[in-house]
Design a protein around this motif. Structure first.
Motif, PDB file in Angstrom:
ATOM      1  N   GLN A   1      10.582  20.015   7.231  1.00 16.86           N
ATOM      2  CA  GLN A   1      10.700  20.657   8.103  1.00 16.86           C
ATOM      3  C   GLN A   1       9.787  22.043   8.229  1.00 16.86           C
ATOM      4  OE1 GLN A   1      15.104  21.426   7.347  1.00 16.86           O
ATOM      5  NE2 GLN A   1      15.525  19.468   8.971  1.00 16.86           N
ATOM      6  N   GLN A   2       9.692  22.302   6.936  1.00 15.14           N
ATOM      7  CA  GLN A   2       8.557  23.646   6.696  1.00 15.14           C
ATOM      8  C   GLN A   2       7.106  22.941   7.257  1.00 15.14           C
ATOM      9  OE1 GLN A   2       8.917  26.593   5.650  1.00 15.14           O
ATOM     10  NE2 GLN A   2      11.259  26.421   5.830  1.00 15.14           N
ATOM     11  N   VAL A   3       6.897  21.880   7.024  1.00 16.70           N
ATOM     12  CA  VAL A   3       5.614  21.169   7.390  1.00 16.70           C
ATOM     13  C   VAL A   3       5.433  21.103   9.085  1.00 16.70           C
ATOM     14  CG1 VAL A   3       4.099  19.148   7.586  1.00 16.70           C
ATOM     15  CG2 VAL A   3       5.093  20.452   5.301  1.00 16.70           C
ATOM     16  N   GLY A   4       6.810  21.112   9.611  1.00 17.18           N
ATOM     17  CA  GLY A   4       6.654  21.067  11.099  1.00 17.18           C
ATOM     18  C   GLY A   4       7.200  19.941  11.769  1.00 17.18           C
ATOM     19  N   TYR A   5       7.926  19.068  10.933  1.00 16.08           N
ATOM     20  CA  TYR A   5       8.536  17.675  11.399  1.00 16.08           C
ATOM     21  C   TYR A   5      10.005  17.702  11.341  1.00 16.08           C
ATOM     22  CZ  TYR A   5       3.521  16.188  11.156  1.00 16.08           C
ATOM     23  OH  TYR A   5       2.191  16.237  11.566  1.00 16.08           O
ATOM     24  N   ASP A   6      10.653  16.831  12.044  1.00 16.47           N
ATOM     25  CA  ASP A   6      11.959  16.524  12.151  1.00 16.47           C
ATOM     26  C   ASP A   6      12.468  15.569  11.092  1.00 16.47           C
ATOM     27  OD1 ASP A   6      12.572  18.313  14.299  1.00 16.47           O
ATOM     28  OD2 ASP A   6      12.541  16.801  15.751  1.00 16.47           O
ATOM     29  N   ALA A   7      13.588  15.929  10.177  1.00 21.31           N
ATOM     30  CA  ALA A   7      13.591  14.967   9.009  1.00 21.31           C
ATOM     31  C   ALA A   7      15.028  14.511   9.141  1.00 21.31           C
ATOM     32  CB  ALA A   7      13.538  15.677   7.828  1.00 21.31           C
ATOM     33  N   VAL A   8      15.326  13.168   8.970  1.00 21.34           N
ATOM     34  CA  VAL A   8      16.472  12.553   8.748  1.00 21.34           C
ATOM     35  C   VAL A   8      17.002  11.749   7.393  1.00 21.34           C
ATOM     36  CG1 VAL A   8      18.283  10.876   9.821  1.00 21.34           C
ATOM     37  CG2 VAL A   8      16.637  12.187  11.246  1.00 21.34           C
ATOM     38  N   ILE A   9      18.062  12.395   6.750  1.00 24.84           N
ATOM     39  CA  ILE A   9      18.179  12.243   5.215  1.00 24.84           C
ATOM     40  C   ILE A   9      18.937  11.023   5.262  1.00 24.84           C
ATOM     41  CG2 ILE A   9      19.546  12.668   3.074  1.00 24.84           C
ATOM     42  CD1 ILE A   9      18.580  15.674   3.864  1.00 24.84           C
ATOM     43  N   GLU A  10      18.851   9.670   4.547  1.00 23.05           N
ATOM     44  CA  GLU A  10      19.679   8.595   4.486  1.00 23.05           C
ATOM     45  C   GLU A  10      19.805   8.630   3.082  1.00 23.05           C
ATOM     46  OE1 GLU A  10      17.336   5.219   6.118  1.00 23.05           O
ATOM     47  OE2 GLU A  10      18.226   5.722   7.902  1.00 23.05           O
ATOM     48  N   ARG A  11      21.164   8.949   2.602  1.00 23.46           N
ATOM     49  CA  ARG A  11      21.489   9.020   1.443  1.00 23.46           C
ATOM     50  C   ARG A  11      21.963   7.813   0.740  1.00 23.46           C
ATOM     51  NH1 ARG A  11      21.648  14.440   0.125  1.00 23.46           N
ATOM     52  NH2 ARG A  11      22.165  15.799   1.879  1.00 23.46           N
ATOM     53  N   GLU A  12      22.475   6.654   1.285  1.00 24.78           N
ATOM     54  CA  GLU A  12      22.938   5.469   0.583  1.00 24.78           C
ATOM     55  C   GLU A  12      21.658   4.469   0.333  1.00 24.78           C
ATOM     56  OE1 GLU A  12      22.260   4.767   4.743  1.00 24.78           O
ATOM     57  OE2 GLU A  12      23.163   6.432   3.836  1.00 24.78           O
ATOM     58  N   LYS A  13      20.399   4.943   0.732  1.00 27.74           N
ATOM     59  CA  LYS A  13      19.232   3.761   0.461  1.00 27.74           C
ATOM     60  C   LYS A  13      18.982   3.981  -0.903  1.00 27.74           C
ATOM     61  CE  LYS A  13      19.194   2.664   4.783  1.00 27.74           C
ATOM     62  NZ  LYS A  13      19.413   1.285   5.130  1.00 27.74           N
ATOM     63  N   THR A  14      18.144   2.963  -1.395  1.00 26.73           N
ATOM     64  CA  THR A  14      17.895   2.676  -2.608  1.00 26.73           C
ATOM     65  C   THR A  14      16.109   2.080  -2.707  1.00 26.73           C
ATOM     66  OG1 THR A  14      20.020   2.154  -3.627  1.00 26.73           O
ATOM     67  CG2 THR A  14      18.190   1.750  -4.999  1.00 26.73           C
ATOM     68  N   TYR A  15      15.512   2.926  -3.392  1.00 29.64           N
ATOM     69  CA  TYR A  15      14.033   2.422  -3.648  1.00 29.64           C
ATOM     70  C   TYR A  15      14.185   1.168  -3.923  1.00 29.64           C
ATOM     71  CZ  TYR A  15       8.899   2.906  -4.340  1.00 29.64           C
ATOM     72  OH  TYR A  15       7.555   2.762  -4.218  1.00 29.64           O
ATOM     73  N   PRO A  16      13.305   0.267  -3.555  1.00 27.27           N
ATOM     74  CA  PRO A  16      13.106  -1.241  -4.279  1.00 27.27           C
ATOM     75  C   PRO A  16      12.884  -1.556  -5.647  1.00 27.27           C
ATOM     76  CG  PRO A  16      11.975  -1.390  -2.212  1.00 27.27           C
ATOM     77  CD  PRO A  16      12.376   0.237  -2.349  1.00 27.27           C
ATOM     78  N   ARG A  17      12.066  -0.281  -6.105  1.00 26.64           N
ATOM     79  CA  ARG A  17      11.764  -0.630  -7.536  1.00 26.64           C
ATOM     80  C   ARG A  17      12.594   0.323  -8.185  1.00 26.64           C
ATOM     81  NH1 ARG A  17       5.152   0.571  -7.077  1.00 26.64           N
ATOM     82  NH2 ARG A  17       4.856  -1.261  -5.494  1.00 26.64           N
ATOM     83  N   GLU A  18      13.706   0.972  -7.872  1.00 25.17           N
ATOM     84  CA  GLU A  18      14.769   1.717  -8.675  1.00 25.17           C
ATOM     85  C   GLU A  18      16.296   1.179  -8.466  1.00 25.17           C
ATOM     86  OE1 GLU A  18      12.941   6.092  -8.727  1.00 25.17           O
ATOM     87  OE2 GLU A  18      14.245   5.587  -7.153  1.00 25.17           O
ATOM     88  N   TYR A  19      17.087   1.506  -9.584  1.00 25.52           N
ATOM     89  CA  TYR A  19      18.772   1.006  -9.377  1.00 25.52           C
ATOM     90  C   TYR A  19      19.241   1.811  -8.874  1.00 25.52           C
ATOM     91  CZ  TYR A  19      16.267  -2.825 -12.131  1.00 25.52           C
ATOM     92  OH  TYR A  19      15.537  -3.914 -12.666  1.00 25.52           O
ATOM     93  N   GLU A  20      19.089   3.136  -9.305  1.00 31.68           N
ATOM     94  CA  GLU A  20      20.014   4.047  -8.644  1.00 31.68           C
ATOM     95  C   GLU A  20      19.560   4.621  -7.454  1.00 31.68           C
ATOM     96  OE1 GLU A  20      22.702   5.403 -10.593  1.00 31.68           O
ATOM     97  OE2 GLU A  20      21.983   4.005 -12.115  1.00 31.68           O
ATOM     98  N   PRO A  21      20.617   4.694  -6.502  1.00 30.90           N
ATOM     99  CA  PRO A  21      20.277   4.952  -5.100  1.00 30.90           C
ATOM    100  C   PRO A  21      20.025   6.708  -5.081  1.00 30.90           C
ATOM    101  CG  PRO A  21      22.534   4.695  -5.353  1.00 30.90           C
ATOM    102  CD  PRO A  21      21.953   4.196  -6.720  1.00 30.90           C
ATOM    103  N   ARG A  22      19.045   6.933  -4.708  1.00 32.04           N
ATOM    104  CA  ARG A  22      18.421   8.301  -4.506  1.00 32.04           C
ATOM    105  C   ARG A  22      18.474   8.664  -2.921  1.00 32.04           C
ATOM    106  NH1 ARG A  22      13.722  10.584  -8.587  1.00 32.04           N
ATOM    107  NH2 ARG A  22      12.634   8.775  -7.870  1.00 32.04           N
ATOM    108  N   GLY A  23      18.440   7.865  -2.145  1.00 37.98           N
ATOM    109  CA  GLY A  23      18.176   7.884  -0.832  1.00 37.98           C
ATOM    110  C   GLY A  23      16.910   8.186  -0.245  1.00 37.98           C
ATOM    111  N   ARG A  24      16.551   8.560   1.109  1.00 38.17           N
ATOM    112  CA  ARG A  24      15.301   8.644   1.656  1.00 38.17           C
ATOM    113  C   ARG A  24      15.264   9.634   2.721  1.00 38.17           C
ATOM    114  NH1 ARG A  24      14.229   2.884   4.571  1.00 38.17           N
ATOM    115  NH2 ARG A  24      15.900   3.097   6.275  1.00 38.17           N
ATOM    116  N   VAL A  25      13.976   9.795   3.059  1.00 36.50           N
ATOM    117  CA  VAL A  25      13.965  10.988   4.043  1.00 36.50           C
ATOM    118  C   VAL A  25      13.214  10.276   5.257  1.00 36.50           C
ATOM    119  CG1 VAL A  25      13.088  13.115   4.807  1.00 36.50           C
ATOM    120  CG2 VAL A  25      14.090  12.810   2.661  1.00 36.50           C
ATOM    121  N   LEU A  26      13.618  10.025   6.545  1.00 42.79           N
ATOM    122  CA  LEU A  26      12.772   9.611   7.644  1.00 42.79           C
ATOM    123  C   LEU A  26      12.192  10.826   8.226  1.00 42.79           C
ATOM    124  CD1 LEU A  26      15.246   7.077   9.212  1.00 42.79           C
ATOM    125  CD2 LEU A  26      13.431   6.571   7.600  1.00 42.79           C
ATOM    126  N   VAL A  27      10.878  10.848   8.520  1.00 45.87           N
ATOM    127  CA  VAL A  27      10.105  11.819   9.204  1.00 45.87           C
ATOM    128  C   VAL A  27       9.695  11.306  10.419  1.00 45.87           C
ATOM    129  CG1 VAL A  27       8.146  13.260   9.079  1.00 45.87           C
ATOM    130  CG2 VAL A  27       8.939  12.270   7.072  1.00 45.87           C
TER     131      VAL A  27
END
Length: 92
Positions: A42-68
């Motif tokens: 948001q500081q850079v100037g874009y809209d962000a949407v947080i998806e907390r339940e998502k897990t990066y494919p190379r990790e086991y713990e869900p840390r979420g992701r941010v859609l820009v």
């Protein structure tokens, strides 16, 4: 409409490039959260949407992701570099 995805692993200094880090180790921060990343986007100037339940494919713990949303004018590398710079400023 271009929608970029930023995973916390892309900005994590503790990970190697093979494990998913996309910025240099000097730009990366330790254990970035999706809240910090969204604030930086948001500081850079874009809209962000947080998806907390998502897990990066190379990790086991869900840390979420941010859609820009609507990042048509920037490449993913430029976007990650700007977000990494703001993350370092937020933690300073």
């Amino acid at each position: 409409m271009v929608e970029n995805v930023i995973w916390p692993a892309a900005l994590d200094a503790a990970l190697s490039r093979n494990e998913g880090r996309r910025v240099s180790r000097e730009q990366a921060v330790t254990e970035p959260t999706v809240d910090e990343i969204a604030k930086a986007v948001q500081q850079v100037g874009y809209d962000a949407v947080i998806e907390r339940e998502k897990t990066y494919p190379r990790e086991y713990e869900p840390r979420g992701r941010v859609l820009v949303k609507d990042a048509d004018d920037a490449t993913k590398s430029d976007l990650l570099g700007a977000v990494a710079a703001y993350l370092q400023a937020l933690r300073a």
